[in-house]
Write an enzyme that holds these catalytic residues in place. Structure first.
Site, short mmCIF file in Angstrom:
data_model
loop_
_atom_site.label_atom_id
_atom_site.label_comp_id
_atom_site.label_asym_id
_atom_site.label_seq_id
_atom_site.Cartn_x
_atom_site.Cartn_y
_atom_site.Cartn_z
N ASP A 67 0.83 -1.21 0.00
CA ASP A 67 0.00 0.00 0.00
C ASP A 67 0.86 1.26 0.00
O ASP A 67 2.09 1.19 0.16
CB ASP A 67 -1.01 0.00 1.16
N ASN A 136 -7.98 -1.07 13.31
CA ASN A 136 -9.37 -1.42 12.99
C ASN A 136 -9.44 -2.70 12.16
O ASN A 136 -10.49 -3.01 11.60
CB ASN A 136 -10.05 -0.26 12.25
N HIS A 138 -7.62 -3.32 9.44
CA HIS A 138 -7.37 -3.18 8.00
C HIS A 138 -6.18 -4.01 7.56
O HIS A 138 -5.26 -4.27 8.33
CB HIS A 138 -7.30 -1.71 7.55
N GLU A 143 -9.88 -1.08 4.17
CA GLU A 143 -10.54 -0.70 5.41
C GLU A 143 -11.76 -1.60 5.68
O GLU A 143 -12.22 -2.32 4.78
CB GLU A 143 -10.99 0.77 5.31
C1 GLP Z 1 -0.66 0.83 8.30
C2 GLP Z 1 -0.49 0.25 6.88
C3 GLP Z 1 -0.51 -1.25 6.91
C4 GLP Z 1 0.18 -1.70 8.17
C5 GLP Z 1 -0.69 -1.35 9.36
C6 GLP Z 1 -0.01 -1.47 10.69
O1 GLP Z 1 -1.46 1.94 8.31
N1 GLP Z 1 -1.47 0.68 5.96
O2 GLP Z 1 0.08 -1.75 5.74
O3 GLP Z 1 0.34 -3.09 8.15
O4 GLP Z 1 -1.26 -0.07 9.18
O5 GLP Z 1 0.76 -0.33 10.96
P1 GLP Z 1 1.54 -0.15 12.34
O6 GLP Z 1 2.58 -1.20 12.37
O7 GLP Z 1 2.14 1.22 12.23
O8 GLP Z 1 0.57 -0.29 13.44
#
Ligand code: GLP
Length: 254
Positions: A67, A136, A138, A143
């Site tokens: 992403d 959440n 995702h 989402e």
């Molecule tokens: C982010 C990314 C994801 C990631 C997830 C966890 O926003 N879009 O690809 O796996 O959320 O992020 P974090 O490790 O900062 O909690």
């Protein structure tokens, strides 16, 4: 579904890096879907360390991503592209020709993302997809409510997901409202998926996603149905999942 429980964040980073390095050593041309986020900063540090100690080479590997924020100019310091380059690609022997990352703002998104998916398929498909889990649930930036059949596309970010990025961008106004993400269908096509989760903030969502019902309201729950899914989690993140003990969960401690 396999769960590897480790003591803390340091162990999560080390064990995850060893896991990925072992895969690359046994298949040097491994096609890897890389992920970003706070959770995996330590993982990349450990993986770079293994490379520097001569334990693993990425010279033959392929690198894709999952992403990206939408509309950030190339080279923007907060883009996931910059994150991956600075935390990993520039620090190891990855061949730039084999790094294929999402374009965050193509002129024709539909055509560009279809071409991206076709390019992944043409190289043989992703062998190992890495991912974290959003607060959440995702998956990438798919989402809650995203259809499980979704493809690579531009999406609106939820308020909650934007808030989770404030410490990266400085203020909510600076956080992009949209993102690009590979779809759930694309992610599920990976031959293997490795998720990493750490800390109390992820305890409840890890259990909800992996011990609760498989529903589009919780995108990561689809991973319960993946034939080769492994979660590496520290004790804090794994606690409620261990307590729920869903049928078929294989637990290993390292
Ligand atoms: C982010 C990314 C994801 C990631 C997830 C966890 O926003 N879009 O690809 O796996 O959320 O992020 P974090 O490790 O900062 O909690």
């Amino acid at each position: 579904m396999k769960l590897i429980v480790v003591k803390d964040y340091a162990a999560l980073s080390r064990v995850s890096a060893e896991y990925v390095a072992a895969r690359v050593c046994s298949q040097p041309s491994l096609r890897i879907g890389f992920c970003t986020g706070r959770t995996v900063v330590g993982f990349y540090q450990e993986l770079v360390g293994l490379h520097r100690r001569g334990r693993v080479s990425f010279a033959q590997a392929w690198g894709f991503d999952i992403d990206e924020f939408h509309g950030l100019p190339q080279g923007h310091p907060k883009s996931y592209r910059t994150y991956l380059q600075e935390n990993f690609f520039h620090l190891v022997d990855f061949d730039p020709q084999r790094i294929r990352l999402l374009d965050s703002d193509p002129a024709d998104p539909e055509a560009a993302y279809r071409a991206y998916e076709e390019m992944i398929e043409a190289t043989g498909g992703i062998d190992l997809q890495l991912d974290g889990i959003g607060l959440n649930g995702h998956l990438g930036f798919n989402e809650p409510g995203t259809p499980f059949g979704s493809r690579t596309r531009v999406v609106d970010l939820t308020e909650e997901s934007r808030r989770a990025q404030i410490d990266l961008f400085g203020s909510i106004e600076e956080v992009p409202t949209r993102a690009v993400t590979r779809g759930i269908l694309n992610i599920m096509r990976s031959r293997e998926v490795l998720m990493m989760a750490s800390g109390e903030s992820k305890t409840a969502i890890v259990a909800k996603a992996l011990a609760g019902p498989v529903v589009e309201a919780v995108p990561c729950s689809i991973l319960q149905l993946h034939p080769a899914f492994t979660l590496i989690a520290d004790e804090a993140a794994a606690r409620d999942l261990l307590a729920a003990a869903p049928p078929g969960l294989v637990v290993e401690r390292r």
